[in-house]
Design a protein around this motif. Sequence first.
Motif, PDB file in Angstrom:
ATOM      1  N   TRP A 185     -24.294 -25.263  -7.285  1.00 58.03           N
ATOM      2  CA  TRP A 185     -25.160 -24.096  -7.144  1.00 58.03           C
ATOM      3  C   TRP A 185     -26.246 -24.321  -6.097  1.00 58.03           C
ATOM      4  O   TRP A 185     -26.748 -23.375  -5.505  1.00 58.03           O
ATOM      5  N   GLY A 186     -26.583 -25.557  -5.839  1.00 60.16           N
ATOM      6  CA  GLY A 186     -27.627 -25.830  -4.874  1.00 60.16           C
ATOM      7  C   GLY A 186     -27.277 -25.417  -3.457  1.00 60.16           C
ATOM      8  O   GLY A 186     -28.146 -25.329  -2.600  1.00 60.16           O
ATOM      9  N   ASP A 187     -26.001 -25.162  -3.203  1.00 56.16           N
ATOM     10  CA  ASP A 187     -25.583 -24.712  -1.884  1.00 56.16           C
ATOM     11  C   ASP A 187     -25.966 -23.269  -1.620  1.00 56.16           C
ATOM     12  O   ASP A 187     -25.811 -22.763  -0.517  1.00 56.16           O
ATOM     13  N   TYR A 188     -26.449 -22.548  -2.651  1.00 58.45           N
ATOM     14  CA  TYR A 188     -26.770 -21.143  -2.517  1.00 58.45           C
ATOM     15  C   TYR A 188     -28.279 -20.924  -2.462  1.00 58.45           C
ATOM     16  O   TYR A 188     -29.056 -21.697  -3.002  1.00 58.45           O
ATOM     17  N   SER A 189     -28.668 -19.837  -1.838  1.00 58.78           N
ATOM     18  CA  SER A 189     -30.076 -19.458  -1.842  1.00 58.78           C
ATOM     19  C   SER A 189     -30.460 -18.985  -3.240  1.00 58.78           C
ATOM     20  O   SER A 189     -29.614 -18.775  -4.095  1.00 58.78           O
ATOM     21  N   ASP A 190     -31.765 -18.787  -3.469  1.00 56.55           N
ATOM     22  CA  ASP A 190     -32.251 -18.430  -4.797  1.00 56.55           C
ATOM     23  C   ASP A 190     -31.903 -17.014  -5.195  1.00 56.55           C
ATOM     24  O   ASP A 190     -32.060 -16.636  -6.343  1.00 56.55           O
ATOM     25  N   SER A 191     -31.469 -16.176  -4.256  1.00 60.25           N
ATOM     26  CA  SER A 191     -31.107 -14.811  -4.614  1.00 60.25           C
ATOM     27  C   SER A 191     -29.838 -14.409  -3.897  1.00 60.25           C
ATOM     28  O   SER A 191     -29.485 -14.965  -2.856  1.00 60.25           O
ATOM     29  N   VAL A 192     -29.128 -13.463  -4.503  1.00 62.36           N
ATOM     30  CA  VAL A 192     -27.856 -13.029  -3.947  1.00 62.36           C
ATOM     31  C   VAL A 192     -27.627 -11.579  -4.345  1.00 62.36           C
ATOM     32  O   VAL A 192     -28.006 -11.157  -5.428  1.00 62.36           O
ATOM     33  N   THR A 193     -27.034 -10.806  -3.451  1.00 60.68           N
ATOM     34  CA  THR A 193     -26.638  -9.449  -3.787  1.00 60.68           C
ATOM     35  C   THR A 193     -25.215  -9.491  -4.312  1.00 60.68           C
ATOM     36  O   THR A 193     -24.307  -9.945  -3.621  1.00 60.68           O
ATOM     37  N   VAL A 194     -25.011  -9.015  -5.519  1.00 53.24           N
ATOM     38  CA  VAL A 194     -23.707  -9.099  -6.164  1.00 53.24           C
ATOM     39  C   VAL A 194     -23.095  -7.718  -6.315  1.00 53.24           C
ATOM     40  O   VAL A 194     -23.717  -6.701  -6.021  1.00 53.24           O
ATOM     41  N   ALA A 195     -21.861  -7.678  -6.787  1.00 50.51           N
ATOM     42  CA  ALA A 195     -21.198  -6.442  -7.186  1.00 50.51           C
ATOM     43  C   ALA A 195     -21.189  -6.379  -8.707  1.00 50.51           C
ATOM     44  O   ALA A 195     -21.240  -7.408  -9.381  1.00 50.51           O
ATOM     45  N   GLY A 196     -21.139  -5.176  -9.261  1.00 52.92           N
ATOM     46  CA  GLY A 196     -21.049  -4.989 -10.702  1.00 52.92           C
ATOM     47  C   GLY A 196     -19.665  -4.512 -11.091  1.00 52.92           C
ATOM     48  O   GLY A 196     -19.107  -3.618 -10.461  1.00 52.92           O
ATOM     49  N   ILE A 197     -19.086  -5.127 -12.144  1.00 45.28           N
ATOM     50  CA  ILE A 197     -17.744  -4.788 -12.592  1.00 45.28           C
ATOM     51  C   ILE A 197     -17.766  -4.450 -14.076  1.00 45.28           C
ATOM     52  O   ILE A 197     -18.227  -5.246 -14.889  1.00 45.28           O
ATOM     53  N   GLY A 198     -17.270  -3.259 -14.432  1.00 48.51           N
ATOM     54  CA  GLY A 198     -17.087  -2.893 -15.829  1.00 48.51           C
ATOM     55  C   GLY A 198     -15.609  -2.879 -16.176  1.00 48.51           C
ATOM     56  O   GLY A 198     -14.763  -2.564 -15.331  1.00 48.51           O
ATOM     57  N   PHE A 199     -15.269  -3.221 -17.417  1.00 45.09           N
ATOM     58  CA  PHE A 199     -13.873  -3.323 -17.836  1.00 45.09           C
ATOM     59  C   PHE A 199     -13.619  -2.389 -19.023  1.00 45.09           C
ATOM     60  O   PHE A 199     -14.366  -2.406 -19.999  1.00 45.09           O
ATOM     61  N   VAL A 200     -12.520  -1.607 -18.941  1.00 47.35           N
ATOM     62  CA  VAL A 200     -12.171  -0.658 -20.004  1.00 47.35           C
ATOM     63  C   VAL A 200     -10.677  -0.762 -20.295  1.00 47.35           C
ATOM     64  O   VAL A 200      -9.851  -0.754 -19.370  1.00 47.35           O
ATOM     65  N   HIS A 201     -10.330  -0.848 -21.576  1.00 52.16           N
ATOM     66  CA  HIS A 201      -8.929  -0.894 -22.021  1.00 52.16           C
ATOM     67  C   HIS A 201      -8.467   0.538 -22.264  1.00 52.16           C
ATOM     68  O   HIS A 201      -8.876   1.178 -23.230  1.00 52.16           O
ATOM     69  N   ALA A 202      -7.606   1.047 -21.378  1.00 48.26           N
ATOM     70  CA  ALA A 202      -7.139   2.430 -21.469  1.00 48.26           C
ATOM     71  C   ALA A 202      -5.615   2.511 -21.492  1.00 48.26           C
ATOM     72  O   ALA A 202      -5.040   3.527 -21.082  1.00 48.26           O
ATOM     73  N   SER A 203      -4.964   1.468 -21.982  1.00 49.81           N
ATOM     74  CA  SER A 203      -3.508   1.433 -22.039  1.00 49.81           C
ATOM     75  C   SER A 203      -3.035   1.683 -23.467  1.00 49.81           C
ATOM     76  O   SER A 203      -3.042   0.773 -24.305  1.00 49.81           O
ATOM     77  N   PRO A 204      -2.626   2.929 -23.792  1.00 50.04           N
ATOM     78  CA  PRO A 204      -2.254   3.248 -25.172  1.00 50.04           C
ATOM     79  C   PRO A 204      -1.027   2.472 -25.632  1.00 50.04           C
ATOM     80  O   PRO A 204      -0.067   2.299 -24.876  1.00 50.04           O
ATOM     81  N   GLY A 205      -1.088   1.982 -26.863  1.00 47.92           N
ATOM     82  CA  GLY A 205       0.027   1.232 -27.423  1.00 47.92           C
ATOM     83  C   GLY A 205       0.016  -0.237 -27.061  1.00 47.92           C
ATOM     84  O   GLY A 205       0.839  -1.011 -27.570  1.00 47.92           O
TER      85      GLY A 205
END
Length: 235
Positions: free
Chosen positions: A32-52
Amino acid sequence: MKTTLKNFSKTTKIICALFAITLFLSACKKDWGDYSDSVTVAGIGFVHASPGTGALDFIVDNQKANSKDFTYTKDLGYFGAYPGTRLFGVTKKDSTKYLTTSSVALQSGIFYSAFVVDLLPAPKILIVQDDLTAPATGKAKIRFINLSPDAPALDLAIDGTATALVTAKAYKEASTFVSIDPSAGYTFQIKEGNSVTATLPSTKIEAGKIYTLWAKGLKSATDSTKFGLAILTNK
């Protein structure tokens, strides 16, 4: 490659201290020390929508996203991830054999929802981008996604309102987010032409919040996978 999985709080601004928030991080650095103290990330949400389809595990870059059972209609909420290309995969619960995989390009500062769709033996991953910019003052925002595999193009309407909020969304199609007044008890409707085919009654919509309504299940089913309308809160 080091990968760490933790939950990510919902916010429209995701420029955060690397060690101060919970992130789903994947990096090809030694530490982790290879990274700066802040980073802009992406947000991912997960939803189970496969019936059966039974309980699943959602895998990102070889790490399981869900710590609890990921069952039909369940929404895991958002996680954070470094931008770039990520390998998403789905397995049956506690299995190491992928049912499907998808290479997903994530942009920094953008939110996405990953829906498990289609049916066994070949479910798929549907990625949609989430607009979490704040609604206008005193308003909420909603969108509609048709995730019923055997349904035709669908409209989303409110009981007692002449004009539909969203029209003619085919399977796997998502609308843009639209502005809506708050209410303590909307009855949302799925319509096929002039016919109401599913409802979601007594639905509270709060000012300042953002929601996704989605058509679920199978029109051919009469059990717990039958056709209906579900809602999740994006923010």
